[in-house]
Enzyme design. Structure first.
Site, PDB file in Angstrom:
ATOM      1  N   LYS A  28       0.729  -1.080  -0.067  1.00  0.00           N
ATOM      2  CA  LYS A  28      -0.118   0.027   0.048  1.00  0.00           C
ATOM      3  C   LYS A  28       0.630   1.331  -0.008  1.00  0.00           C
ATOM      4  O   LYS A  28       0.648   2.257  -0.857  1.00  0.00           O
ATOM      5  CB  LYS A  28      -0.840   0.143   1.209  1.00  0.00           C
ATOM      6  CG  LYS A  28      -1.514   1.435   1.669  1.00  0.00           C
ATOM      7  CD  LYS A  28      -2.325   1.355   3.024  1.00  0.00           C
ATOM      8  CE  LYS A  28      -2.774   2.770   3.199  1.00  0.00           C
ATOM      9  NZ  LYS A  28      -1.456   3.441   3.856  1.00  0.00           N
ATOM     10  N   ASN A  29       1.980   1.159   0.782  1.00  0.00           N
ATOM     11  CA  ASN A  29       2.573   2.519   1.051  1.00  0.00           C
ATOM     12  C   ASN A  29       3.649   2.960  -0.014  1.00  0.00           C
ATOM     13  O   ASN A  29       3.955   3.944  -0.225  1.00  0.00           O
ATOM     14  CB  ASN A  29       3.151   2.730   2.416  1.00  0.00           C
ATOM     15  CG  ASN A  29       2.220   2.709   3.604  1.00  0.00           C
ATOM     16  OD1 ASN A  29       0.949   3.048   3.481  1.00  0.00           O
ATOM     17  ND2 ASN A  29       2.618   2.755   4.739  1.00  0.00           N
ATOM     18  N   CYS A  64      -5.148   8.269   9.004  1.00  0.00           N
ATOM     19  CA  CYS A  64      -5.779   7.907  10.478  1.00  0.00           C
ATOM     20  C   CYS A  64      -5.136   8.858  11.139  1.00  0.00           C
ATOM     21  O   CYS A  64      -4.072   9.670  10.941  1.00  0.00           O
ATOM     22  CB  CYS A  64      -4.735   6.639  10.594  1.00  0.00           C
ATOM     23  SG  CYS A  64      -5.187   5.263   9.443  1.00  0.00           S
ATOM     24  N   ARG A  84      -0.366  15.453  12.884  1.00  0.00           N
ATOM     25  CA  ARG A  84       0.483  14.884  12.006  1.00  0.00           C
ATOM     26  C   ARG A  84       1.082  16.074  11.149  1.00  0.00           C
ATOM     27  O   ARG A  84       0.505  16.185   9.814  1.00  0.00           O
ATOM     28  CB  ARG A  84       0.023  13.799  11.145  1.00  0.00           C
ATOM     29  CG  ARG A  84      -0.285  12.369  12.050  1.00  0.00           C
ATOM     30  CD  ARG A  84      -1.073  11.329  11.383  1.00  0.00           C
ATOM     31  NE  ARG A  84      -0.156  10.539  10.514  1.00  0.00           N
ATOM     32  CZ  ARG A  84      -0.587   9.702   9.694  1.00  0.00           C
ATOM     33  NH1 ARG A  84      -1.923   9.103   9.818  1.00  0.00           N
ATOM     34  NH2 ARG A  84       0.460   8.800   8.950  1.00  0.00           N
ATOM     35  N   ASP A 107       3.183   0.660  12.418  1.00  0.00           N
ATOM     36  CA  ASP A 107       1.900   0.124  11.966  1.00  0.00           C
ATOM     37  C   ASP A 107       1.696  -1.127  12.318  1.00  0.00           C
ATOM     38  O   ASP A 107       0.611  -1.753  12.240  1.00  0.00           O
ATOM     39  CB  ASP A 107       2.086   0.100  10.319  1.00  0.00           C
ATOM     40  CG  ASP A 107       1.976   1.643   9.794  1.00  0.00           C
ATOM     41  OD1 ASP A 107       1.862   2.341  10.575  1.00  0.00           O
ATOM     42  OD2 ASP A 107       1.869   1.856   8.569  1.00  0.00           O
ATOM     43  N   ARG A 151      -9.301   0.431   3.613  1.00  0.00           N
ATOM     44  CA  ARG A 151      -8.273   1.367   3.175  1.00  0.00           C
ATOM     45  C   ARG A 151      -6.941   0.794   2.868  1.00  0.00           C
ATOM     46  O   ARG A 151      -6.306   1.027   1.863  1.00  0.00           O
ATOM     47  CB  ARG A 151      -8.240   2.527   4.053  1.00  0.00           C
ATOM     48  CG  ARG A 151      -9.169   3.537   4.171  1.00  0.00           C
ATOM     49  CD  ARG A 151      -8.355   4.700   4.801  1.00  0.00           C
ATOM     50  NE  ARG A 151      -7.120   4.864   4.755  1.00  0.00           N
ATOM     51  CZ  ARG A 151      -6.143   5.185   5.475  1.00  0.00           C
ATOM     52  NH1 ARG A 151      -6.477   5.629   6.563  1.00  0.00           N
ATOM     53  NH2 ARG A 151      -5.006   5.370   5.201  1.00  0.00           N
TER      54      ARG A 151
HETATM   55  C1  UD1 Z   1       3.816   6.680   6.746  1.00  0.00           C
HETATM   56  C2  UD1 Z   1       2.877   5.689   6.573  1.00  0.00           C
HETATM   57  C3  UD1 Z   1       2.263   5.116   7.645  1.00  0.00           C
HETATM   58  C4  UD1 Z   1       3.254   4.888   8.734  1.00  0.00           C
HETATM   59  C5  UD1 Z   1       4.388   5.887   8.844  1.00  0.00           C
HETATM   60  C6  UD1 Z   1       5.639   5.549   9.617  1.00  0.00           C
HETATM   61  C7  UD1 Z   1       2.163   6.253   4.198  1.00  0.00           C
HETATM   62  C8  UD1 Z   1       0.920   6.529   3.311  1.00  0.00           C
HETATM   63  N1  UD1 Z   1       1.866   6.424   5.576  1.00  0.00           N
HETATM   64  O1  UD1 Z   1       3.133   7.833   7.144  1.00  0.00           O
HETATM   65  O2  UD1 Z   1       1.229   4.096   7.291  1.00  0.00           O
HETATM   66  O3  UD1 Z   1       2.816   4.739   9.914  1.00  0.00           O
HETATM   67  O4  UD1 Z   1       5.028   6.414   7.569  1.00  0.00           O
HETATM   68  O5  UD1 Z   1       6.043   4.515   9.246  1.00  0.00           O
HETATM   69  O6  UD1 Z   1       3.045   5.975   3.747  1.00  0.00           O
HETATM   70  N2  UD1 Z   1       6.346  14.172  11.199  1.00  0.00           N
HETATM   71  C9  UD1 Z   1       6.687  15.714  11.328  1.00  0.00           C
HETATM   72  N3  UD1 Z   1       6.621  16.514  10.256  1.00  0.00           N
HETATM   73  C10 UD1 Z   1       6.553  16.069   8.853  1.00  0.00           C
HETATM   74  C11 UD1 Z   1       6.310  14.672   8.911  1.00  0.00           C
HETATM   75  C12 UD1 Z   1       6.246  13.763   9.770  1.00  0.00           C
HETATM   76  O7  UD1 Z   1       6.812  15.956  12.451  1.00  0.00           O
HETATM   77  O8  UD1 Z   1       6.824  16.791   8.005  1.00  0.00           O
HETATM   78  C13 UD1 Z   1       6.426  13.234  12.158  1.00  0.00           C
HETATM   79  C14 UD1 Z   1       4.905  12.761  12.023  1.00  0.00           C
HETATM   80  O9  UD1 Z   1       4.109  13.331  12.952  1.00  0.00           O
HETATM   81  C15 UD1 Z   1       5.337  11.163  12.777  1.00  0.00           C
HETATM   82  C16 UD1 Z   1       6.843  10.989  12.423  1.00  0.00           C
HETATM   83  O10 UD1 Z   1       7.155  12.439  11.860  1.00  0.00           O
HETATM   84  O11 UD1 Z   1       5.538  11.553  14.370  1.00  0.00           O
HETATM   85  C17 UD1 Z   1       6.785  10.075  11.088  1.00  0.00           C
HETATM   86  O12 UD1 Z   1       6.044  10.316  10.351  1.00  0.00           O
HETATM   87  P1  UD1 Z   1       6.141   9.946   8.839  1.00  0.00           P
HETATM   88  O13 UD1 Z   1       7.158   8.905   8.649  1.00  0.00           O
HETATM   89  O14 UD1 Z   1       6.010  11.176   7.929  1.00  0.00           O
HETATM   90  O15 UD1 Z   1       4.765   9.308   8.596  1.00  0.00           O
HETATM   91  P2  UD1 Z   1       3.737   9.381   7.284  1.00  0.00           P
HETATM   92  O16 UD1 Z   1       4.629   9.545   5.985  1.00  0.00           O
HETATM   93  O17 UD1 Z   1       2.736  10.337   7.697  1.00  0.00           O
END
Ligand code: UD1
Length: 435
Positions: free
Chosen positions: A22-23, A117, A122, A307, A399
């Site tokens: 998915k990701n 989610c 986030r 996850d 999803r």
């Molecule tokens: C992706 C995955 C999600 C998984 C996560 C961590 C997808 C669509 N989703 O989510 O399933 O749980 O990786 O493996 O691929 N953060 C910030 N600022 C930012 C971006 C992130 O502070 O600009 C923080 C987030 O709040 C979180 C951490 O960094 O605490 C990691 O987030 P991130 O790796 O970016 O997760 P996603 O890409 O949203």
């Protein structure tokens, strides 16, 4: 609105085939927007997140057709810059990849703030920091994200991520692919789906090196050409079936996997006493007669995936002893614990730490899928519980898991999908007959 009715006490046995990741898929579909030609993408998971992204692309002018159940052909040759369908974008987290892809293709983008989610706040500040460094102005106003390349084109830059972020790493890779010059992303995330996105783009003519390490180098290219690509198997879907097999004390051969991507999950399952045997592109999971407690901390790859935290928590509820889970990625990923408590689980949460008093016999209850992976945890707990569990809001599960109920039932689970609207309709009909 559908719900799952689970008759518990079943043990999973047999074989299950894992779908595409998915990701990876949710980044590769937006990436196709930058390709000047036809992309054929194999191993596309049939889940609502990918369907929504394909619909968004179609509305932007892409031609999309399925060549078979899991192979989709995307032709974005004639897409044009226009407002993307916001109601769809709002629903999925991965809509943020449209910022990078649209900036790369058109030099500007307008999207909604991403949905997905809810694990607390986030932010997308690291995505914005990256786009700014590449020469785009980004403005977030009234739930929309507006991004514009200052001189109509992005330029390579050196970007250090303050947080290891999967989304920011992939989004910056997307934007940098068609930028002028070289981009270096430091403190990049290393998840398998990042490597998969880079491999997809490289197979279409991009020049990306170092994906899978913490330094990714992108040499911008003029254009991407069409081609064919097969998405990697889903690490988290595979991990979910591994945990489900172990929690129910079953024996399941999990097929079409990359065992190396599962090592972080296999290692923790082995600590519980579960047998995990790797062979080629399969893993065989044999549940222990009595599962042991473990301590687990979620971390970016190659650490234990966040996850997998909810499914593992469901397993630890039925393991002997007290386990400690530490959530190392999100501030607020324990909302689902209240649902497990309804089934008799004993779990104390303090900030990012959950203490699970295992060895309890769970009993069926009406529960809610608070989010995608929490939903999977409810289903695993329901299969382990005595009696009937009803899981509501299963749209979250759909999803990200292709044919979840069908695959589990083929392994011996007893799960029915019930349409609440039909159920209410039937009840109303009975009441009206009764006068
Ligand atoms: C992706 C995955 C999600 C998984 C996560 C961590 C997808 C669509 N989703 O989510 O399933 O749980 O990786 O493996 O691929 N953060 C910030 N600022 C930012 C971006 C992130 O502070 O600009 C923080 C987030 O709040 C979180 C951490 O960094 O605490 C990691 O987030 P991130 O790796 O970016 O997760 P996603 O890409 O949203």
């Amino acid at each position: 609105m559908e719900k799952y009715v689970i008759h518990g006490g079943t043990t999973l046995h047999g074989e299950v085939e894992i779908s595409g990741a998915k990701n990876a898929a949710v980044a590769i579909i937006p990436a196709a927007l930058m390709v000047d030609g036809v992309c054929v993408i194999e191993n596309m998971p049939q889940i609502s997140d990918t369907e929504m992204l394909l619909t968004i692309l179609r509305e932007l002018g892409a031609k999309i057709r399925y060549l078979n159940r899991s192979t989709v052909e995307i032709d974005c040759t004639n897409v044009w810059m226009q407002d993307a369908p916001y109601d769809l974008m709002r629903k999925i987290r991965a809509s943020y990849y449209l910022i990078g892809a649209m900036l790369g293709r058109f030099g500007h983008a307008k999207t909604t703030m991403p949905g997905g989610c809810n694990f607390g706040v986030r932010p997308i500040d690291q995505h914005i920091k990256g786009m700014n460094a590449l020469g785009a102005d980004v403005d977030v106003k009234s739930g929309f994200v507006y991004a514009d390349a200052r001189d109509g084109k992005l330029h390579g830059a050196r970007i250090y991520l303050d947080k290891v972020s999967v989304g920011a790493t992939m989004n910056i890779i997307l934007a940098a692919t068609l930028a002028q010059g070289r981009t270096i992303i430091e403190n990049a995330a290393r998840e398998p789906h990042i490597v998969d996105l880079a491999n997809f783009l490289n197979s279409m003519g991009a020049d990306i090196r170092g994906a899978g390490t913490d330094t990714v180098k992108v040499n911008g290219v003029e254009r991407l050409h069409g081609g064919s690509y097969a998405i990697i198997p889903d690490q988290i879907e595979a991990g979910t079936y591994m945990v489900a097999a172990a929690a129910t004390g079953g024996e399941v051969l999990i097929k079409n996997v990359i065992p190396r991507h599962l090592e972080c999950i296999s290692a923790k399952l082995r600590e519980t006493g579960t047998i995990v045997l790797e062979n080629g592109d399969t893993v065989l999971v044999k549940g222990a007669s009595a599962l042991r407690k473990i301590n687990v901390k979620t971390l970016p790859y190659p650490g234990f995936p966040t996850d997998m935290q909810p499914p593992m928590c469901a397993l630890l509820c039925v393991a002997n002893g007290t386990s400690v889970i530490t959530e190392g990625v999100y501030d607020n990923r324990y909302k689902y614990v209240n649902e497990l408590r309804k089934m008799g689980a004993e779990i104390q949460v303090d900030g990012r730490v959950a203490v699970v008093e295992g060895g309890k016999r769970l009993s069926g209850a009406p529960v809610t899928a608070c989010d995608l992976r929490a939903g999977a945890a409810m289903v695993i707990a329901g299969m382990c519980a005595a009696g009937t569990t009803v899981v509501e809001d299963v749209r979250f599960i759909e999803r990200g898991y292709e044919n979840f109920v069908g695959k589990l039932n083929a392994l011996g689970a007893d799960i029915h999908i019930v349409d609440e609207a039909e159920e209410t309709d039937g009840r109303e009909k009975i009441l009206s007959i009764m006068g």
